[in-house]
Motif scaffolding. Structure first.
Motif, PDB file in Angstrom:
ATOM      1  N   THR A 166       7.474  17.336   3.393  1.00 14.84           N
ATOM      2  CA  THR A 166       6.677  17.095   2.186  1.00 14.84           C
ATOM      3  C   THR A 166       6.299  15.622   2.119  1.00 14.84           C
ATOM      4  O   THR A 166       7.116  14.750   2.423  1.00 14.84           O
ATOM      5  CB  THR A 166       7.468  17.480   0.927  1.00 14.84           C
ATOM      6  OG1 THR A 166       7.794  18.868   1.005  1.00 14.84           O
ATOM      7  CG2 THR A 166       6.663  17.205  -0.333  1.00 14.84           C
ATOM      8  N   ARG A 167       5.078  15.353   1.726  1.00 16.55           N
ATOM      9  CA  ARG A 167       4.596  13.975   1.577  1.00 16.55           C
ATOM     10  C   ARG A 167       5.327  13.312   0.409  1.00 16.55           C
ATOM     11  O   ARG A 167       5.438  13.875  -0.681  1.00 16.55           O
ATOM     12  CB  ARG A 167       3.084  13.997   1.326  1.00 16.55           C
ATOM     13  CG  ARG A 167       2.421  12.634   1.185  1.00 16.55           C
ATOM     14  CD  ARG A 167       0.912  12.826   1.077  1.00 16.55           C
ATOM     15  NE  ARG A 167       0.192  11.572   0.956  1.00 16.55           N
ATOM     16  CZ  ARG A 167      -0.089  10.984  -0.207  1.00 16.55           C
ATOM     17  NH1 ARG A 167       0.283  11.564  -1.347  1.00 16.55           N
ATOM     18  NH2 ARG A 167      -0.761   9.838  -0.232  1.00 16.55           N
ATOM     19  N   VAL A 168       5.850  12.105   0.632  1.00 16.97           N
ATOM     20  CA  VAL A 168       6.575  11.355  -0.398  1.00 16.97           C
ATOM     21  C   VAL A 168       5.865  10.022  -0.612  1.00 16.97           C
ATOM     22  O   VAL A 168       5.822   9.173   0.281  1.00 16.97           O
ATOM     23  CB  VAL A 168       8.035  11.108   0.006  1.00 16.97           C
ATOM     24  CG1 VAL A 168       8.748  10.294  -1.070  1.00 16.97           C
ATOM     25  CG2 VAL A 168       8.762  12.426   0.242  1.00 16.97           C
ATOM     26  N   ASP A 169       5.329   9.855  -1.815  1.00 20.66           N
ATOM     27  CA  ASP A 169       4.599   8.632  -2.165  1.00 20.66           C
ATOM     28  C   ASP A 169       5.413   7.865  -3.208  1.00 20.66           C
ATOM     29  O   ASP A 169       5.537   8.305  -4.354  1.00 20.66           O
ATOM     30  CB  ASP A 169       3.226   8.997  -2.729  1.00 20.66           C
ATOM     31  CG  ASP A 169       2.355   7.770  -2.978  1.00 20.66           C
ATOM     32  OD1 ASP A 169       2.875   6.644  -2.890  1.00 20.66           O
ATOM     33  OD2 ASP A 169       1.155   7.957  -3.286  1.00 20.66           O
ATOM     34  N   PRO A 170       5.989   6.724  -2.868  1.00 21.92           N
ATOM     35  CA  PRO A 170       6.803   5.966  -3.821  1.00 21.92           C
ATOM     36  C   PRO A 170       5.993   5.144  -4.807  1.00 21.92           C
ATOM     37  O   PRO A 170       6.572   4.476  -5.684  1.00 21.92           O
ATOM     38  CB  PRO A 170       7.615   5.049  -2.901  1.00 21.92           C
ATOM     39  CG  PRO A 170       6.687   4.782  -1.765  1.00 21.92           C
ATOM     40  CD  PRO A 170       5.929   6.071  -1.550  1.00 21.92           C
ATOM     41  N   ASN A 171       4.689   5.159  -4.683  1.00 19.16           N
ATOM     42  CA  ASN A 171       3.834   4.352  -5.541  1.00 19.16           C
ATOM     43  C   ASN A 171       3.501   5.108  -6.820  1.00 19.16           C
ATOM     44  O   ASN A 171       3.385   6.331  -6.828  1.00 19.16           O
ATOM     45  CB  ASN A 171       2.540   3.988  -4.796  1.00 19.16           C
ATOM     46  CG  ASN A 171       2.830   3.246  -3.503  1.00 19.16           C
ATOM     47  OD1 ASN A 171       3.268   2.117  -3.517  1.00 19.16           O
ATOM     48  ND2 ASN A 171       2.604   3.919  -2.367  1.00 19.16           N
TER      49      ASN A 171
END
Length: 343
Positions: free
Chosen positions: A59-64
């Motif tokens: 799964t794509r994880v975007d911390p922004n």
């Protein structure tokens, strides 16, 4: 201090009273809320992929994005009838959570239940970064690393046993003579330990101040690390903090004219046994003693109790978990009655 004599004279009667059941209370209301905190926006950090469930696709994880951080969690119980004039806010120590005040490691009821049964609305918090208050990202938001407490550190620093007395084998741990902490339950107690940060005092105090503004006039009960937060909160809102009860406070504001605003706030400071046998407390206890002496010299209302000096021996740093904790709670309850905090 002259006030010690009055406490010593009533200690025996209070200990007897502790064995008597409080009048039954009905739970009128309970709930929880988060308070304090701020919004933080992160930008420019790399997007990654992670597998959240075994066998699933990455799964794509975007911390922004936008985050709420530095909030505090508070759970409250309101009894019927309410006998206390003000809610009781219970603030825990370092590396711990509000579980400090809940059921004790040996399964006995804790001070949250004790004071609820005495008719106090109780508000038990998990401070910033602890328990249900949650962490924030490190090092993007929390700038320093977390620290984790070992069982050896707890056993010795919390004065359950002398230096060098801890063993991985419970049967080989050596407790202090007359020690009141139920040592057989140290491993159970250690399950409560959570990470702590040394960089979050400002946000933590801000959240406590926000709790006081939300709840309104209240009595604040603090333990260990929370001691200085309680005194500072009283300085920030002397119109709303109606009393401070400090159990072995690790720090206090320095003496000086700023303490004049606290003269009308009754305060109780309690210390257990073997304080002179642990270096950390030899260093830290004088701060609260200097605070109490200076405030009393200014006309304040601080009672300072060293439990061994009034015949109550063996208490650890975790007074609210010791086997005689109800006796100490009864002492506190009597102090609140004498200071006009009960109806």
């Amino acid at each position: 201090m002259k006030r010690i004599g009055k406490v010593a004279a009533t200690a025996a009667a209070v200990c007897i009273a502790a064995a008597l059941p409080a009048q039954a209370q009905v739970l009128k209301e309970f709930g929880s809320f988060h308070v304090g905190g701020r919004q933080v926006t992160l930008d420019g950090y790399p997007v990654t992929e992670s597998v959240f469930t075994q066998g699933a696709k990455p799964t794509r994880v975007d911390p922004n994005g936008d985050f709420e951080v530095e909030q505090m969690y508070v759970q409250y119980l309101v009894p019927e009838p309410t006998r206390a004039k003000y809610p009781l806010l219970m603030w825990h120590g370092g590396g711990l959570t509000g579980v400090t005040w809940d059921t004790k490691p040996d399964g006995q009821p804790g001070w949250m239940q004790y004071f609820f049964r005495q008719g106090h609305p109780v508000y038990v918090s998990d401070a910033v970064e602890r328990g249900r208050a949650s962490w924030a990202r490190y090092p993007e938001i929390f700038k320093g690393p977390p620290f984790f407490r070992t069982k050896k550190e707890a056993w010795e620093t919390f004065r359950m046993g002398p230096e060098g007395s801890y063993s991985l084998d419970p049967a080989k741990r050596t407790a202090y003579p007359e020690g009141k902490f139920p040592g057989a339950y140290l491993d159970q107690f250690a399950k409560q330990f959570v990470p702590r940060w040394t960089v979050n005092d400002g946000p933590t105090l801000a959240a406590y101040n926000a709790e006081i503004q939300k709840v309104g006039p209240a009595v604040v009960m603090v333990h260990s690390q929370a001691g200085n937060f309680g005194f500072q909160a009283a300085l920030a809102a002397p119109d709303k903090v109606r009393a401070v009860i400090a159990i072995e406070p690790a720090g206090a504001p320095p003496p000086g004219p700023a303490l004049d605003s606290l003269k009308n706030i009754p305060m109780l400071i309690i210390w257990g046994d073997n304080v002179d046998k642990q270096e950390i407390w030899i260093r830290q206890q004088p701060a609260s003693r200097a605070f109490a002496d200076d405030l009393n010299a200014r006309g304040g209302k601080v009672e300072w109790i060293e439990l061994p000096k009034i015949g109550i021996r063996g208490n650890s740093h975790m007074t609210m978990m010791d086997t005689n904790s109800d006796h100490i709670a009864a002492l506190i309850q009597d102090w609140m009655k004498r200071n006009g905090l009960m109806r």
